[in-house]
Scaffold this active site. Structure first.
Site, PDB file in Angstrom:
ATOM      1  N   LYS A  88      26.820  35.810 -40.948  1.00 13.93           N
ATOM      2  CA  LYS A  88      26.872  34.437 -41.453  1.00 13.93           C
ATOM      3  C   LYS A  88      28.320  34.007 -41.497  1.00 13.93           C
ATOM      4  O   LYS A  88      29.180  34.731 -42.025  1.00 13.93           O
ATOM      5  CB  LYS A  88      26.274  34.402 -42.878  1.00 13.93           C
ATOM      6  CG  LYS A  88      26.223  33.021 -43.480  1.00 13.93           C
ATOM      7  CD  LYS A  88      24.925  32.321 -43.140  1.00 13.93           C
ATOM      8  CE  LYS A  88      24.995  30.832 -43.343  1.00 13.93           C
ATOM      9  NZ  LYS A  88      25.605  30.058 -42.230  1.00 13.93           N
ATOM     10  N   LYS A 124      31.906  35.019 -37.459  1.00 14.81           N
ATOM     11  CA  LYS A 124      32.629  33.754 -37.293  1.00 14.81           C
ATOM     12  C   LYS A 124      32.671  33.428 -35.812  1.00 14.81           C
ATOM     13  O   LYS A 124      32.542  34.325 -34.975  1.00 14.81           O
ATOM     14  CB  LYS A 124      34.060  33.894 -37.832  1.00 14.81           C
ATOM     15  CG  LYS A 124      34.747  32.572 -38.125  1.00 14.81           C
ATOM     16  CD  LYS A 124      34.384  31.994 -39.483  1.00 14.81           C
ATOM     17  CE  LYS A 124      34.924  30.603 -39.653  1.00 14.81           C
ATOM     18  NZ  LYS A 124      34.711  30.083 -41.009  1.00 14.81           N
ATOM     19  N   ASP A 164      32.927  24.589 -39.684  1.00 18.43           N
ATOM     20  CA  ASP A 164      34.274  24.948 -40.155  1.00 18.43           C
ATOM     21  C   ASP A 164      35.176  23.823 -39.629  1.00 18.43           C
ATOM     22  O   ASP A 164      34.678  22.725 -39.352  1.00 18.43           O
ATOM     23  CB  ASP A 164      34.688  26.332 -39.617  1.00 18.43           C
ATOM     24  CG  ASP A 164      35.979  26.857 -40.251  1.00 18.43           C
ATOM     25  OD1 ASP A 164      35.938  27.353 -41.392  1.00 18.43           O
ATOM     26  OD2 ASP A 164      37.054  26.780 -39.625  1.00 18.43           O
ATOM     27  N   ASN A 239      36.656  18.184 -44.735  1.00 17.65           N
ATOM     28  CA  ASN A 239      35.485  18.448 -45.579  1.00 17.65           C
ATOM     29  C   ASN A 239      35.858  19.095 -46.911  1.00 17.65           C
ATOM     30  O   ASN A 239      35.473  18.606 -47.978  1.00 17.65           O
ATOM     31  CB  ASN A 239      34.499  19.337 -44.793  1.00 17.65           C
ATOM     32  CG  ASN A 239      33.358  19.814 -45.665  1.00 17.65           C
ATOM     33  OD1 ASN A 239      33.431  20.888 -46.262  1.00 17.65           O
ATOM     34  ND2 ASN A 239      32.332  19.004 -45.792  1.00 17.65           N
ATOM     35  N   SER A 376      25.238  27.661 -48.162  1.00 13.48           N
ATOM     36  CA  SER A 376      24.551  27.872 -46.881  1.00 13.48           C
ATOM     37  C   SER A 376      23.411  28.873 -47.066  1.00 13.48           C
ATOM     38  O   SER A 376      22.329  28.707 -46.502  1.00 13.48           O
ATOM     39  CB  SER A 376      25.523  28.430 -45.839  1.00 13.48           C
ATOM     40  OG  SER A 376      26.251  27.395 -45.231  1.00 13.48           O
TER      41      SER A 376
HETATM   42  P1  NDP Z   1      38.123  19.916 -41.403  1.00 14.95           P
HETATM   43  O1  NDP Z   1      38.246  19.953 -39.934  1.00 14.95           O
HETATM   44  O2  NDP Z   1      37.044  19.092 -42.009  1.00 14.95           O
HETATM   45  O3  NDP Z   1      39.511  19.473 -42.059  1.00 14.95           O
HETATM   46  C1  NDP Z   1      40.715  20.133 -41.838  1.00 14.95           C
HETATM   47  C2  NDP Z   1      41.803  19.238 -42.416  1.00 14.95           C
HETATM   48  O4  NDP Z   1      43.034  19.956 -42.445  1.00 14.95           O
HETATM   49  C3  NDP Z   1      42.040  17.973 -41.610  1.00 14.95           C
HETATM   50  O5  NDP Z   1      42.308  16.918 -42.501  1.00 14.95           O
HETATM   51  C4  NDP Z   1      43.294  18.328 -40.787  1.00 14.95           C
HETATM   52  O6  NDP Z   1      44.064  17.200 -40.416  1.00 14.95           O
HETATM   53  C5  NDP Z   1      44.039  19.140 -41.827  1.00 14.95           C
HETATM   54  N1  NDP Z   1      45.087  19.993 -41.263  1.00 14.95           N
HETATM   55  C6  NDP Z   1      45.013  20.847 -40.215  1.00 14.95           C
HETATM   56  N2  NDP Z   1      46.176  21.483 -40.065  1.00 14.95           N
HETATM   57  C7  NDP Z   1      47.000  21.027 -41.038  1.00 14.95           C
HETATM   58  C8  NDP Z   1      48.324  21.309 -41.434  1.00 14.95           C
HETATM   59  N3  NDP Z   1      49.058  22.204 -40.767  1.00 14.95           N
HETATM   60  N4  NDP Z   1      48.829  20.656 -42.517  1.00 14.95           N
HETATM   61  C9  NDP Z   1      48.103  19.753 -43.202  1.00 14.95           C
HETATM   62  N5  NDP Z   1      46.828  19.444 -42.874  1.00 14.95           N
HETATM   63  C10 NDP Z   1      46.296  20.071 -41.812  1.00 14.95           C
HETATM   64  O7  NDP Z   1      37.975  21.450 -41.872  1.00 14.95           O
HETATM   65  P2  NDP Z   1      37.363  22.027 -43.222  1.00 14.95           P
HETATM   66  O8  NDP Z   1      37.720  21.134 -44.346  1.00 14.95           O
HETATM   67  O9  NDP Z   1      35.946  22.365 -42.990  1.00 14.95           O
HETATM   68  O10 NDP Z   1      38.146  23.412 -43.355  1.00 14.95           O
HETATM   69  C11 NDP Z   1      39.425  23.526 -43.986  1.00 14.95           C
HETATM   70  C12 NDP Z   1      39.707  24.976 -44.328  1.00 14.95           C
HETATM   71  O11 NDP Z   1      38.677  25.470 -45.202  1.00 14.95           O
HETATM   72  C13 NDP Z   1      39.737  25.945 -43.146  1.00 14.95           C
HETATM   73  O12 NDP Z   1      40.653  26.984 -43.435  1.00 14.95           O
HETATM   74  C14 NDP Z   1      38.317  26.515 -43.156  1.00 14.95           C
HETATM   75  O13 NDP Z   1      38.248  27.774 -42.517  1.00 14.95           O
HETATM   76  C15 NDP Z   1      38.100  26.647 -44.659  1.00 14.95           C
HETATM   77  N6  NDP Z   1      36.716  26.735 -45.074  1.00 14.95           N
HETATM   78  C16 NDP Z   1      35.811  25.748 -44.743  1.00 14.95           C
HETATM   79  C17 NDP Z   1      34.507  25.847 -45.171  1.00 14.95           C
HETATM   80  C18 NDP Z   1      33.519  24.738 -44.952  1.00 14.95           C
HETATM   81  O14 NDP Z   1      32.427  24.826 -45.535  1.00 14.95           O
HETATM   82  N7  NDP Z   1      33.832  23.700 -44.212  1.00 14.95           N
HETATM   83  C19 NDP Z   1      34.005  27.048 -45.901  1.00 14.95           C
HETATM   84  C20 NDP Z   1      35.064  27.980 -46.279  1.00 14.95           C
HETATM   85  C21 NDP Z   1      36.345  27.830 -45.834  1.00 14.95           C
HETATM   86  P3  NDP Z   1      43.722  16.331 -39.112  1.00 14.95           P
HETATM   87  O15 NDP Z   1      42.687  15.347 -39.545  1.00 14.95           O
HETATM   88  O16 NDP Z   1      45.038  15.731 -38.765  1.00 14.95           O
HETATM   89  O17 NDP Z   1      43.216  17.289 -38.062  1.00 14.95           O
END
Ligand code: NDP
Length: 444
Positions: A88, A124, A164, A239, A376
């Site tokens: 998962k 993953k 993700d 997200n 999930s």
């Molecule tokens: P999204 O794609 O929804 O959002 C990622 C965000 O981070 C975007 O706003 C992006 O900006 C921004 N970003 C990327 N790189 C940088 C940086 N160097 N500095 C500042 N902002 C940055 O992804 P998620 O929110 O789903 O995931 C975010 C993190 O959480 C990841 O590490 C993911 O592995 C982790 N995670 C997510 C889960 C989930 O349920 N979604 C579960 C557990 C962990 P831009 O819009 O410019 O691309």
């Protein structure tokens, strides 16, 4: 790290060259496990097996863009460990995706999923596909091609991907549609993060961000405090960040800054979520548009770092290694009390040392962001029983799970003489459960 673990670590480095993120994730876990290995030397062999994924799949993803040009991307699925349940873990679509990043995420996922107490293994996947600037039809064609290969490796009892970075409800829809078409089965439990009308769960979109805030709320409560009146920084605006901001505001705190890959905004009155969602989810635009729409003294910071802004709590919710040593020093200087990782491995090892050395409470991602995968698993439960639960009930389950993850980390850290070290608590508690299951299942 004990000598025996150092030997295992050296083998990991030798057998997985050119994979720095994977090495970093393994080292972070090994650094915590010395007290366990001294007590249970039989776990060393288990650890050797745990560092080798059960299966790694790499495949070509051909698709046609809107100009009729054939594009080629690379797809990955690393099925790391199924001792506790089906693999998962999410799918990430981002140009930086490579085997090292997928393996670091998959390795962390084993321990995170174990901490939730739910029957899920770790995996993953993703692709180096860049969704930015692509039309809806291009996204659909890419997802359909990706699933045309992936479908043969997944299933509700085998491997259950989710979203993700770069993979949200829209992408899960196209992926699920193609799976359903190829297999001729409405197998809801094969993917999570689905829409509510077609097998999704209430609270899944909110779960990772809400869960991270619930975890930090548990840390605050342990000190007799709350979010009330606290100034908070949240990096990212995707997200996880969006729903972390929502929950902080619901609990009485104020998120005064957030970011995207182009820079950050400071909004002392509190980030306006309606405007943020309009900019990032509807227009899929840069944060500068937030400043244009909000006005009202909001500032755009394009140089320096969000972490230089004074605040009580910092929640890195964007990506790996986004909070470095200098950032940590700035947070400490400005009196930050807690750093809670909403993202996976957003804090570099050097930054963690600075924060822990200064007595800043630190919640590691594999515990603090476990709410996403936990919900999930609740979605899988609802799919298996053909049921759907209310928002309130599901959120209560999430909140209880996050309290239990927090308590496990605290108690395990104390049991192994590392009081207050939630990294050690999370790694040890997550590891022991998987290791015991692997021992029980024999050498497979
Ligand atoms: P999204 O794609 O929804 O959002 C990622 C965000 O981070 C975007 O706003 C992006 O900006 C921004 N970003 C990327 N790189 C940088 C940086 N160097 N500095 C500042 N902002 C940055 O992804 P998620 O929110 O789903 O995931 C975010 C993190 O959480 C990841 O590490 C993911 O592995 C982790 N995670 C997510 C889960 C989930 O349920 N979604 C579960 C557990 C962990 P831009 O819009 O410019 O691309």
């Amino acid at each position: 790290m004990t000598d025996s673990l150092k030997d295992v670590y050296d083998v990991v480095i030798r057998r997985n060259p050119g994979e720095p993120e994977f090495h970093q994730a393994v080292q972070e876990v090994f650094d915590s496990l010395a007290p366990v290995m001294r007590k249970h030397p039989e776990y060393v062999d288990v650890m050797t097996r745990m560092c080798e994924p059960e299966r790694q799949i790499i495949f070509r993803v051909p698709w046609t863009d809107d100009n009729g040009k054939v594009q080629i991307n690379r797809g990955f699925r690393v099925e790391f460990n199924s001792a506790l349940g089906p693999y998962k873990g999410g799918l990430r679509f981002h140009p930086s995706v490579n085997l090292s990043i997928v393996k670091f995420l998959g390795f962390e996922q084993i321990f995170k999923n174990s901490l939730t107490g739910l029957p899920i293994g770790g995996g993953k996947g993703g692709s180096d596909f860049d969704p930015k600037g692509r039309s809806d039809l291009e996204i659909m064609r890419f997802c359909q091609s990706f699933m045309t290969e992936l479908y043969r490796h997944i299933g509700e009892y085998t491997d259950v991907p989710a979203g993700d970075i770069g993979v949200g409800g829209r992408e899960i829809g196209y992926l699920f549609g193609q799976y359903k078409r190829i297999t001729n089965r409405y197998e809801s439990g094969v993917l999570t993060g689905k829409g509510l009308a077609w097998g999704g769960s209430q609270v899944r979109p909110e779960a990772t961000g809400y869960g991270a805030v619930f975890f930090v709320d548990n840390m605050l409560k342990a000190k007799g405090e709350s979010f009330e009146g606290k100034k908070v920084l949240v990096s990212g605006s995707g997200n996880v960040a969006t729903y972390a901001i929502e929950k902080v505001h619901q609990l009485g705190g104020t998120v005064i800054g957030c970011s995207d890959s182009s820079g950050y905004v400071i909004d002392e009155k509190g980030i306006d979520l309606d405007i943020l969602k309009e900019v990032k989810e509807v227009r899929r635009a840069r944060l500068s548009e937030y400043v244009d729409l909000r006005g009202n003294g909001t500032k755009l910071g394009t140089d320096g770092s969000l972490w230089n802004v004074p605040a009580d709590i910092a929640l890195p919710c964007a990506t790996q290694n986004e909070l470095n040593e200098d950032d940590a020093e700035a947070l400490v200087k400005n009196g930050c009390q807690i750093v809670g990782e909403g993202a996976n491995m957003p804090t570099t090892p050097e930054a963690i040392k600075v924060l822990q050395g200064a007595g800043v409470g630190f919640a590691p991602g594999k515990a603090a962001n476990a709410g996403g995968v936990a919900t999930s698993a609740l979605e899988m439960q609802q799919n298996a029983s053909r049921d759907s639960w209310s928002f309130e009930y599901t959120e209560e389950r999430l909140s209880d799970i996050m309290s239990s993850v927090h308590d496990q980390c605290v108690q395990t850290a104390e049991e192994y003489n590392e009081p207050g070290n939630l990294i050690a608590g999370a790694n040890i508690a997550g590891f022991v459960k998987v290791a015991d299951a692997m021992l029980a299942l024999g050498v497979i």
